[in-house]
Design a protein around this motif. Structure first.
Motif, PDB file in Angstrom:
ATOM      1  N   SER A  57       0.819  -1.218   0.000  1.00 30.41           N
ATOM      2  CA  SER A  57       0.000   0.000   0.000  1.00 30.41           C
ATOM      3  C   SER A  57       0.850   1.264   0.000  1.00 30.41           C
ATOM      4  O   SER A  57       0.373   2.326  -0.411  1.00 30.41           O
ATOM      5  N   ASP A 100       0.853   3.084  -3.230  1.00 29.82           N
ATOM      6  CA  ASP A 100      -0.365   3.674  -3.766  1.00 29.82           C
ATOM      7  C   ASP A 100      -0.192   5.153  -4.103  1.00 29.82           C
ATOM      8  O   ASP A 100      -1.044   5.735  -4.789  1.00 29.82           O
ATOM      9  N   ASP A 145      -1.254   5.527 -11.557  1.00 30.85           N
ATOM     10  CA  ASP A 145      -1.720   4.264 -12.120  1.00 30.85           C
ATOM     11  C   ASP A 145      -2.324   4.455 -13.509  1.00 30.85           C
ATOM     12  O   ASP A 145      -2.979   3.553 -14.029  1.00 30.85           O
ATOM     13  N   ARG A 163       3.020   2.844 -10.603  1.00 32.44           N
ATOM     14  CA  ARG A 163       2.782   1.981  -9.452  1.00 32.44           C
ATOM     15  C   ARG A 163       3.391   0.595  -9.659  1.00 32.44           C
ATOM     16  O   ARG A 163       3.935   0.002  -8.716  1.00 32.44           O
ATOM     17  N   ARG A 205       6.196  -0.973  -7.102  1.00 34.54           N
ATOM     18  CA  ARG A 205       5.983  -2.278  -6.461  1.00 34.54           C
ATOM     19  C   ARG A 205       7.138  -3.235  -6.761  1.00 34.54           C
ATOM     20  O   ARG A 205       7.542  -4.013  -5.897  1.00 34.54           O
TER      21      ARG A 205
END
Length: 436
Positions: free
Chosen positions: A29, A32, A36, A109, A113
Motif C-alpha cells: 500500500s 499507492d 496508475d 505503481r 511495487r
C-alpha cells in the motif's frame, strides 16, 4: 484431551501470527502514492526536466547500470547480464521503456511495487538479486524521479534470456518465505539523535547504494547475516569489512580517505578493483562531495566488528620464504620492496586492511586473474595488474598471498594451495605453464 486442545490452540495462534506477518510483509500500500494511469513508454515533457535530472542522480546512486547493462554493451539498461549467485545465474531485466521487452507497459505503481517490494507487473515474486530489501528504503520522491528518468531513456527492443534456476529455487512463491525471514517492509527511518549528515549517509548506504548486498555476509539461503557490513564472499572476490574495525575495516582511515576512495577509486593504501571498481566507476565517483562525506560520516560510526589480528607468521616459515622470493621476482617493480606501492596506481600492501580478512578470495583472484583499478574523472589512468595464473603454481600463489598478509605489520592466517586451486577452477584459468 486438555493437552490436545492446548496444542491445537497454540497451532491456531501460530498460524494466525504467521498469516498476519505474511500480510504485513506483502503489503504494498505504500506504493499507492504512485500514478496508475500513465505508462513508462509515454515520453516525459519539457516540464519534467528537473525530475528527470534528479532521477538520473538516483539511478547513478542506485548503480542500476551495474546489473542492467551487460559489460561492454551498447544497450544501456536493456538487461541481459547474468548475476552470479550460489543458486545459479539470474538475468537482469530490460528496464528501458520498450513496451514489448522492457517496462514500457508498466505504470508508475507497477514500477514502485517491483523496485521496493520485489513484485513484477503480474504480481510474480522477483528474486532478491534485485536488492528490493534495500530499495524499499527509497523515498517516494526518489522513486518518482527515478521512474521519470527511465521514461526519458532510449527504448531498446531486447528480449532478456529467461532465468532458469534448478529446483527448488525455480519456485518463485518460495520468495514469500524468504521475504518473511529477511525482508523488512519499511521505508527509511531517520534517527533523530543523529545529525542530518549522518542520516543522509545512512539513507545512501542502506538504500540506494545497497552496500550490505556485498559487504554483509549471507547465510545458506542468501539472507543477510547479523554481521552488518563486516564483509561478505562474492565467489571470486571478498567484499571487505567496512566498519570502523582498526585492523580489517576502515578504522584507520580518516573520513577524507573514505571520500577519496569512493571518488577517485583509490586513497593512501587501497585501490578499488573487481566489483568495487565497477561500483566506483559507475556510481560513487559521480556522487556529490556532500553525499560522499555523509557516507563517510555514517560508515565511521556504525558498530565496529570485533575481529582481531593473529600473530604474524615468522619469516623463518617455509611458506613465507617462498612467498618472499615470489614477491621479489614479480611484484616489487610496482608495489616496492617496502610494500607501499605507487599512489593511485598500485595498492599499498603494507597496512592495507583489505588484505587481512579470513577470506583471502580477493588477493587470490587478483594474483591469478590480474585486474584494473577504477577509472574515474579524478584518476583517469588508474592502474592495471597482469594475470600470473600462467606463471605461478598454486603453491606459489598461496605463498605470495601469505607473505603479503604477514609482512610490513600485516597479520592474517596463511593461504592454502587448495584454496588457490579451487579459485583457479572457478575462474577457469589455465594451470601454470610448463617449463621448457
Amino acid at each position: 484431551m486438555k493437552k490436545t486442545k492446548l496444542i491445537a490452540g497454540v497451532a491456531v495462534i501460530a498460524a494466525a501470527v504467521a498469516a498476519g506477518m505474511l500480510w504485513m510483509n506483502g503489503d504494498t500500500s505504500a506504493d499507492d502514492v504512485a500514478s496508475d494511469n500513465v505508462l513508462t513508454s509515454q515520453p516525459p515533457t519539457a516540464a519534467d526536466s528537473a525530475a528527470i535530472e534528479r532521477g538520473r542522480y538516483v539511478a547513478i546512486a542506485s548503480d542500476c547500470t551495474a546489473c542492467h547493462t551487460m559489460p561492454e554493451s551498447k544497450l544501456p539498461l536493456a538487461g541481459g547480464y547474468s548475476i552470479s549467485t550460489p543458486f545459479g545465474g539470474i538475468y537482469a531485466s530490460n528496464i528501458t521503456p520498450d513496451s514489448e521487452t522492457g517496462i514500457g507497459s508498466w505504470t508508475e505503481r507497477d514500477f514502485f511495487r517491483a523496485v521496493r517490494h520485489g513484485k513484477g507487473k503480474e504480481g510474480e515474486h522477483l528474486y532478491p538479486a534485485m536488492p528490493y530489501n534495500a530499495y524499499v528504503k527509497l523515498t517516494d520522491q526518489d522513486m518518482h524521479d527515478l521512474w521519470m528518468y527511465l521514461r526519458s531513456v532510449k527504448p531498446i527492443h531486447y528480449q532478456v534470456p529467461e532465468t532458469n534456476l534448478g529446483f527448488p529455487y525455480n519456485i518463485r512463491l518460495a520468495m514469500m518465505g524468504w521475504n518473511l525471514l529477511f525482508f523488512r517492509n519499511a521505508g527509511f527511518q531517520p534517527d533523530s539523535s543523529k545529525s542530518a549528515e549522518w542520516n543522509r549517509g545512512a539513507y545512501l548506504v542502506e538504500g540506494p547504494e545497497h552496500c550490505a548486498a556485498c559487504h554483509t555476509a549471507k547465510n545458506l539461503i542468501g539472507g543477510d547475516s547479523s554481521d552488518y557490513l563486516q564483509g561478505g564472499n562474492l565467489g571470486e572476490w571478498h567484499a571487505p569489512d567496512i566498519t570502523p574495525n582498526p585492523h580489517v575495516g576502515i578504522g584507520s582511515w580518516s573520513e577524507q580517505q573514505v571520500v577519496d576512495y569512493l571518488k577517485l577509486g583509490s586513497n593512501h593504501v587501497a585501490v578499488a578493483s573487481g566489483p568495487m571498481a565497477e561500483a566506483v566507476t559507475n556510481s560513487t565517483q559521480h556522487l556529490t562531495d556532500a553525499d560522499l562525506r555523509a557516507i563517510a560520516v555514517y560508515l565511521k560510526q556504525v558498530p565496529a566488528s570485533t575481529t582481531t589480528l593473529p600473530q604474524p607468521l615468522s619469516m623463518d616459515n617455509a611458506q613465507m620464504k617462498m612467498g618472499e622470493n615470489v614477491y621479489s621476482a614479480n611484484c616489487t617493480a610496482c608495489h616496492n620492496s617496502d610494500g607501499k606501492g605507487i599512489p593511485n596506481l598500485a595498492a599499498s600492501l603494507a597496512n592495507n586492511p583489505g588484505l587481512l580478512a579470513d577470506d583471502a578470495s580477493s588477493i587470490i583472484t587478483t594474483v591469478l586473474q590480474g585486474g584494473r583499478g577504477a577509472v574515474t574523472a579524478g584518476n583517469p589512468t588508474s592502474g592495471a595488474m597482469p594475470s600470473f595464473a600462467w606463471k605461478l603454481s598454486d603453491e606459489q600463489v598461496a605463498a605470495v598471498a601469505t607473505y603479503l598478509r604477514n609482512s610490513w605489520g600485516n597479520a592474517a592466517k596463511p593461504v592454502r594451495a587448495d584454496e588457490v586451486a579451487d579459485k583457479r577452477a572457478l575462474l577457469r584459468l589455465p594451470p601454470q605453464m610448463a617449463a621448457h
